[in-house]
Scaffold this motif. Sequence first.
Motif, short mmCIF file in Angstrom:
data_model
loop_
_atom_site.label_atom_id
_atom_site.label_comp_id
_atom_site.label_asym_id
_atom_site.label_seq_id
_atom_site.Cartn_x
_atom_site.Cartn_y
_atom_site.Cartn_z
N ILE A 26 -10.58 37.82 -32.05
CA ILE A 26 -9.55 37.05 -32.74
C ILE A 26 -8.93 37.94 -33.79
O ILE A 26 -9.57 38.29 -34.79
CB ILE A 26 -10.14 35.78 -33.39
N GLY A 27 -7.67 38.35 -33.58
CA GLY A 27 -7.04 39.30 -34.49
C GLY A 27 -7.80 40.61 -34.45
O GLY A 27 -8.01 41.19 -33.38
N PHE A 72 -9.31 25.29 -33.80
CA PHE A 72 -8.41 26.42 -33.72
C PHE A 72 -7.51 26.28 -32.49
O PHE A 72 -7.82 25.51 -31.56
CB PHE A 72 -9.18 27.74 -33.66
N SER A 73 -6.41 27.01 -32.47
CA SER A 73 -5.50 26.95 -31.32
C SER A 73 -6.13 27.62 -30.10
O SER A 73 -6.68 28.72 -30.19
CB SER A 73 -4.19 27.67 -31.66
N LEU A 74 -6.04 26.96 -28.95
CA LEU A 74 -6.55 27.55 -27.72
C LEU A 74 -5.60 28.63 -27.21
O LEU A 74 -5.97 29.44 -26.35
CB LEU A 74 -6.72 26.48 -26.64
N LYS A 75 -4.36 28.66 -27.73
CA LYS A 75 -3.42 29.73 -27.40
C LYS A 75 -3.41 30.74 -28.55
O LYS A 75 -3.51 30.34 -29.71
CB LYS A 75 -2.00 29.17 -27.22
N ASP A 108 -7.36 29.40 -37.62
CA ASP A 108 -8.54 30.04 -38.19
C ASP A 108 -9.73 29.73 -37.29
O ASP A 108 -10.30 28.63 -37.34
CB ASP A 108 -8.78 29.53 -39.61
N HIS A 109 -10.11 30.72 -36.47
CA HIS A 109 -11.20 30.51 -35.52
C HIS A 109 -12.53 30.31 -36.23
O HIS A 109 -13.33 29.44 -35.86
CB HIS A 109 -11.28 31.70 -34.56
#
Length: 606
Positions: free
Chosen positions: A137-138, A340-343, A397-398
């Motif tokens: 993630i990032g 968090f966003s799945l995309k 924010d995962h």
Amino acid sequence: MQSIAEILEYLNSTDECTTIEAKRGTAIDMSVMETICAFANEPGLGGGIIVLGVTRDESSLFPSYTIEGIDNPDKLQLDLASQTATLFNQPVRPEIEVEMLPNKKIVVKIQINELPDGQKPLYFKKNGLPQGAYRRIGSSDQRCTEDDLFVFYNKEDSLDSTIVNDTSIEDISEEAISLYRTLRAKVNEYAEELNYSDKDLLRSLGCIKQDKGDWKLTYTGLLVFGNRMALRRLLPMVRVDYIRVPGNEWVEDPENRFTTIDMRGPLIQLVQRVFSAIADDLPKGFLLGEGEIQASNIGLPSKVLREALVNAFIHRTYRENQPIQIIRYGNRLEIKNPGFSLKPEEQLGEPGSKNRNPFIASIFHETNLAETKGSGIRTMRTLMEKSSLAPPTFESDHSANLFTTRLLLHHFLNETDLQWLDTLKEYELNESQKKCLIFLREAGAIDNPTYRQLNACDILRASNELRALRDKDLIVQKGKGRATYYIAGPALNTKVEELNTEPLALNTEPLALNTEPQSLIQELPSVLRDKIQVLGSRENDSSKIENIIYELCQFKSYSVKQVAVILNRKENYVYRNYINPMREAGRLQYTIPDMPNHPEQAYKSI
């Protein structure tokens, strides 16, 4: 594989890097293995490169990577091959290259390819799923959650289709069923399901299922059509908290408390109720009725507000028994929903959607409460632009399992803004940088992802333009790596002072945290001091250390660095092995929940 010169150039040009990880490389430790796992798992990333023998100068304001080199390339390769073959649920075969530079320094480059969908997720055997799997993630490696497994497996049997025990058809709200029929008829008066009985209608929507001869509600049935008594009994924290905060900053002041309205009920009714509460509360002239939206109109378009709310309802995770928070500041709305966003953030607004709750989403789409699948965010951006408002910004924010939507109630580049920007002519700013400074003035801070969303640009351009603003002293960088954000710099505040206005928000240095071992330990209760003294530096019982950290943060809020000093352990070790897992397990919580990466972040026990 890229040369080390190309890799360094890219690292030094960006504030964060998704596909490249630089490490000192003294050993193949858990940090290296977690990155391998994350590169192999992350959907659509294509894998990534780990470089051993490269270090980052932490004292440098902007990224500065240098080659330190390694002394034992053969041992590192053997350790890597051994661990990637045995630690995971399946062997990983990395591509390894050793490059010797003209100055005789040696670096090792490790290419990790993304696994095919059928082989994901890769995870550490000893930890199992989901805790043993990681995602990229990032620029960080994040431990997976149950929602990540949905991404990997693309399960059809999602949570919203799962039966909820201790329910029956008696828990359905007749008013909610009637509202569904009314809304569905407006979209298609000939829809076949409108002729069904209530029971058959609920079955067709995936809202009830038979279990041992009895009809029980699924999560879809309970959430969308359940009566308030059932919702309070079974999902007490699944509600909406509408919070009004005086001013433009979150300040917990017991003398000036914010006000909160708690709302709960079946989702199909709750959408309009929440919408009305917010719309009625917005300053006069900010909201226009449906169908009156034109490019020349002023105010927050009603369709944008509705779409932001609907997105929170249909994309949030219901595995977390937490409320949606809608915070109304003086100059903006922030909608925070669990999940968090799945995309990936860079794909937000592109056609297509990934739904945690496909049955709930389907009901919202069929009743026209939500935009066509995958186009909601794009529609919001278009309407905000037509209304001369700042584009909405989104933060996924995962680690905190949180998604935030921000809507500025501010007319972008209006006459007042242009007059203010006219004082900055000497800096020769482009349009993107002007938008950045206006946003910073309103929100108090900006980071690289927000800059990219505001200006529809890539990470390299965003980094270069932020660097230019920093070099001109218009902004100041705070935090490091993925936690980097920017606030108003001295040059910008000088201009503000010349206009006889208040300095911009957040232009303050972080508070100096007490990190003196003796003073930190002396302030503790004697019983706790004795436990820490007995603990020693070689204690291997993790549960004992966890309990002491819990007691510490129950006595007082502490930062990771302070906890590490008190326990006489390394900061990264304490965070990775104790603080973060305890927060994820619900034993610790942030003291500044609005900004998890805040430099003054501390933790308190729950």
